[in-house]
Design an enzyme around this catalytic site. Structure first.
Site, PDB file in Angstrom:
ATOM      1  N   LYS A  58      -8.117  12.747  -4.162  1.00 37.32           N
ATOM      2  CA  LYS A  58      -7.808  13.433  -2.900  1.00 37.32           C
ATOM      3  C   LYS A  58      -9.036  14.199  -2.457  1.00 37.32           C
ATOM      4  CE  LYS A  58      -4.198  13.619  -0.193  1.00 37.32           C
ATOM      5  NZ  LYS A  58      -3.273  12.525   0.071  1.00 37.32           N
ATOM      6  N   THR A  87       4.156   4.117   5.624  1.00 41.98           N
ATOM      7  CA  THR A  87       4.747   5.230   4.875  1.00 41.98           C
ATOM      8  C   THR A  87       6.179   5.492   5.335  1.00 41.98           C
ATOM      9  OG1 THR A  87       2.531   6.189   4.747  1.00 41.98           O
ATOM     10  CG2 THR A  87       4.357   7.568   4.043  1.00 41.98           C
TER      11      THR A  87
END
Length: 428
Positions: free
Chosen positions: A107, A191
């Site tokens: 990330k 998603t």
């Protein structure tokens, strides 16, 4: 506003520790998986449009890459912290493992507010971010993607800078790119659709007719929009959505008795995701406080905004009618709220399973880039449905057989897969 006392990484570690105890993990494996393998902190100097130089703080965390290159988005956010980035990298490791794709968790982030930056300034931040970490990322090492307040355009600037430094074309370095520039069909839907593929399967298991099901959604970004669209396509009704209003610096819930019309609301949404309250009210929508989404008399709650939204306080607002919570956001439910949800017997589709459609489609994009051959939208969404359904069924089966909470079952599968990869490599 962000809760200053909330630490996402401590929450991620607490969730891990809880399952590590159930799995009787040895100390070395715990130490290996409880912390990131690598963290990069760096400064990004940018010459602003007014001629001054401003220095932005940037991060990249690679939590674990035993199963494949690290994978994870880059956030631009004024309240970004390295603890949030570490938590998200950790959850990415479990997310990739639970859907069984050969990637690890990473990330990134930059402390900045794109609302107050010109396009040129944002481009300079993107290029500066790559200049600081290009030696430590790449298609076979660490593959970034868009996240909160970043887009396909930001990814393209980063890709261009990376390719310029490396002197070669490497479209597999970054995902979430625009179509025609190495992006994948179906990525924008992935998603939100992934959340609803899981909801569809959960409805079958719980004996809920999805055609008669009702849901309340927190958020009105990409995930929420496509989740609402697919849920409607399956015949379900969404009672409300909530969103953050950039002008008022507060959130609102928009409710309609006969179900919201996602296309109408999109038509009155500004570029920051805020819905026009006057136009919504004129069209028959109730404009309620931001937390009202969680108080709705519905079958399914879908938190699809930010972390720490279903907590010790807000969990008390959940009505007895709620049978399922599908976590479209990362880390929306705190361990304290989990204990209450578990005691009430509400079925939970945990975040790193429910919202894994995004990273699964990013993986598809990476595969297509590396092959230099692209699939149709139908192929992408069919493969996504197969991956998400298989992952959901594996977690649900383990939860049933072991008599454990769905979140714990998902963690058990993920942690065991990553621990096994670390052991086989001889790391532990």
């Amino acid at each position: 506003m962000a809760d200053k006392s909330f630490n996402a990484f401590e929450m991620a570690q607490k969730q891990f520790d809880h399952v590590a105890d159930q799995l009787n993990l040895d100390q070395a494996t715990r130490d290996m998986l409880r912390w990131p393998l690598r963290e990069y902190h760096f400064s990004i100097p940018v010459r602003m449009d007014d001629g001054s130089v401003k220095v932005f703080r940037g991060f990249r965390v690679q939590h674990n890459d035993a199963r494949g290159p690290a994978k994870g988005g880059i956030r631009f956010h004024p309240q970004e912290t390295v603890d949030t980035v570490k938590a998200l990298a950790t959850w990415m490791t479990w997310k990739c493992a639970v859907v069984d794709i050969p990637l690890g968790g990473g990330k990134g982030g930059v402390i900045c507010d794109p609302h107050n930056l010109s396009q040129r300034e944002q481009e300079q931040i993107c290029r500066g971010w790559v200049r600081q970490v290009w030696k430590n990322v790449g298609p076979l090492a660490d593959v970034p993607a868009p996240d909160v307040m970043t887009s396909g355009q930001h990814m393209l600037w980063m890709l261009d800078e990376f390719e310029h430094i490396r002197g070669e074309k490497l479209p597999g370095f970054i995902t979430g790119k625009p179509l025609g520039m190495g992006g994948s069909q179906g990525r924008t839907e992935a998603t939100g659709y992934g959340v609803i593929y899981c909801v569809r399967e959960a409805c079958k298991q719980l004996g809920i007719d999805i055609k008669k099901a009702t849901a309340a959604v927190q958020g009105f970004g990409n995930v929420a929009q496509y989740a609402v669209k697919l849920f409607n396509q399956y015949g379900g009704k969404v009672a409300c959505v909530s969103c953050w209003d950039q002008h008022d610096q507060t959130s609102y819930t928009f409710k309609k008795k006969d179900g919201i019309d996602v296309d109408f609301l999109l038509g009155i949404t500004d570029r920051f995701g805020g819905i026009d309250k006057k136009k919504a009210a004129a069209a028959g929508y109730e404009v309620l406080p931001g937390n009202a989404w969680i108080e709705q008399d519905v079958d399914i709650l879908i938190p699809a905004a930010l972390e720490n939204q279903v907590n010790a306080e807000t969990v008390k607002l959940i009505k007895p009618s709620v049978k399922m919570i599908a976590e479209g956001a990362n880390g929306p439910t705190t361990p304290e709220a989990d204990a209450v949800i578990k005691s009430r017997g509400i079925f939970v589709i945990p975040d790193f399973l429910a919202n894994a459609g995004g990273v699964t489609c990013s993986y598809f994009e990476q595969v297509q880039c590396n092959m230099n051959y692209y699939w149709t939208k139908e192929e992408v969404l069919q493969r996504l449905d197969e991956k998400m359904t298989a992952a959901f069924l594996a977690v649900a089966e383990l939860a049933k057989n072991r008599g454990v909470y769905m979140r714990d079952a998902a963690y058990m599968i993920s942690i065991q897969r990553v621990a096994e990869a670390c052991r086989m490599r001889g790391w532990i």
